[in-house]
Design a protein around this motif. Sequence first.
Motif, PDB file in Angstrom:
ATOM      1  N   TRP A  75      34.353  -6.377 -42.318  1.00 20.69           N
ATOM      2  CA  TRP A  75      35.425  -7.259 -41.845  1.00 20.69           C
ATOM      3  C   TRP A  75      36.500  -7.406 -42.930  1.00 20.69           C
ATOM      4  CZ3 TRP A  75      37.336  -8.782 -37.532  1.00 20.69           C
ATOM      5  CH2 TRP A  75      38.187  -9.891 -37.457  1.00 20.69           C
ATOM      6  N   GLU A  76      36.086  -7.427 -44.168  1.00 21.65           N
ATOM      7  CA  GLU A  76      37.046  -7.501 -45.274  1.00 21.65           C
ATOM      8  C   GLU A  76      37.943  -6.268 -45.279  1.00 21.65           C
ATOM      9  OE1 GLU A  76      37.065  -8.345 -50.102  1.00 21.65           O
ATOM     10  OE2 GLU A  76      35.225  -7.663 -49.114  1.00 21.65           O
ATOM     11  N   GLU A  79      40.424  -6.536 -42.370  1.00 16.22           N
ATOM     12  CA  GLU A  79      41.533  -7.446 -42.653  1.00 16.22           C
ATOM     13  C   GLU A  79      42.550  -6.814 -43.600  1.00 16.22           C
ATOM     14  OE1 GLU A  79      39.489 -11.056 -43.952  1.00 16.22           O
ATOM     15  OE2 GLU A  79      40.076 -11.987 -42.051  1.00 16.22           O
ATOM     16  N   ASN A  82      44.628  -4.379 -41.643  1.00 16.45           N
ATOM     17  CA  ASN A  82      45.219  -4.914 -40.407  1.00 16.45           C
ATOM     18  C   ASN A  82      44.688  -4.186 -39.164  1.00 16.45           C
ATOM     19  OD1 ASN A  82      46.933  -6.878 -41.674  1.00 16.45           O
ATOM     20  ND2 ASN A  82      48.269  -5.190 -42.306  1.00 16.45           N
TER      21      ASN A  82
END
Length: 443
Positions: A75-76, A79, A82
């Motif tokens: 998930w990092e 993010e 994008n």
Amino acid sequence: MDSPHRSSVIIIGAGVSGLSAAKRLIENGVEDVVILEASDRIGGRIRKQEFGGVSVELGAGWIVGVGGEQLNPVWELAEKTNLRTCLSDYSNARFNIYDRSGNLIPSGVAADSYKKAVDSAIEELRKLEADGGDVSKVTEPPSTQKTPIELAIDFTLHDFEMAEVEPIATYKDFGGQEFLVADERGYEHLLYKMADDFLFTCEEKILDSRLSLNKKWKTEAIEKLDVMVYTKIFLKFPRKFWPCGPGKEFFIYAHERRGYYTFWQHMENAYPGSNILVVTLTNGESKRVEAQCDEETVKEAMGVLRDIFGPNIPEATDILVPRWWNNRFQRGSYSNYPIISNHRVVRDIKAPVGCIFFTGEHTSEKYSGYVHGAYLTGIDTANALLEEMGRQEERSSENKTSLSKPELALTSSLNLTQKDAVSNLKCDVPTQLYLGSKQPKLY
């Protein structure tokens, strides 16, 4: 190309775990790394394909474990790049169950059946724990003497929701939210961004090398590891004819045959106006459908949809059927340890054999079956390699000799059920596989 030399580390497989291991090693000063990949792309079981005007994920499709105290490393990455995702809420799926006449099962009946299935699963776990976790007593959920709705819920609970001993470590550590990747660049975009600084593709020869092991304890451990086959079938339609809106993303079909086109999802949340439905099959049904022509699969799927929504729905205009079971580099979708697994089996799967190290989601005791499991085991294996290389350097300094053999990391899930498995594995890799460049290359 420089003259061939013997590399310090050879990584077999450019999936998530292989790439994260390579990145970790290079960050720690190990420059002469070679990555050998049998296919013509990176990603392993992360793979996108254009279908119906959008990009769909044939393999891993969700980032699982978001919103907890710890930050999921995948998930990092999402993010930072994008990556476009959308939240998947399965909680209402059990209330969207249709019978063969197209009737929606009353929510009270569905909730009661689901509770009974969960209670039954918990009771079975307790029995197994009382028996000392004897995995030989773990059997496939029975497919007889159950109603269609019970079979549908049984499939959803055991096959789709990926049964694990509660609490599931992924949800406990990283959070209970799941996000569907809905980005035209694909899930694989994370891997390309991760590898940007240290990896480049080469249009030269692609090497297809199969390895097997002659260590009995290792082969026994591998034989105990089952591989789940998980097939997402994509169907394109000229228009929508299914319910949309809050709580309607997923729906379930109750049939007399367990797992027969049971779990459905529409793609309107991910790609509005795409008019695409996805149905998930597993194991036996996956293998059966992979073996038949797409025209027959369309016929079967349309029969189910007409049971649910009536005879006047439009015909599918296109279909996409991934065939992970018949992919000779994969032979399945993800590792599937027994509900109560012998921790010794997992440790033996991961344990090195001489100079050969193993990594991949199947070597993760906590996160097997997940993308973040592959990512984290790649880092763990790289750290183990670094420690071993440090020890060998110390010994070399003492003996005034250099390393005589390269380190080798296997990143692919191993399946020794094929008759053509090779019995002897040697650490000496043919010299033509060694590269002179200080940057690792993908073959």
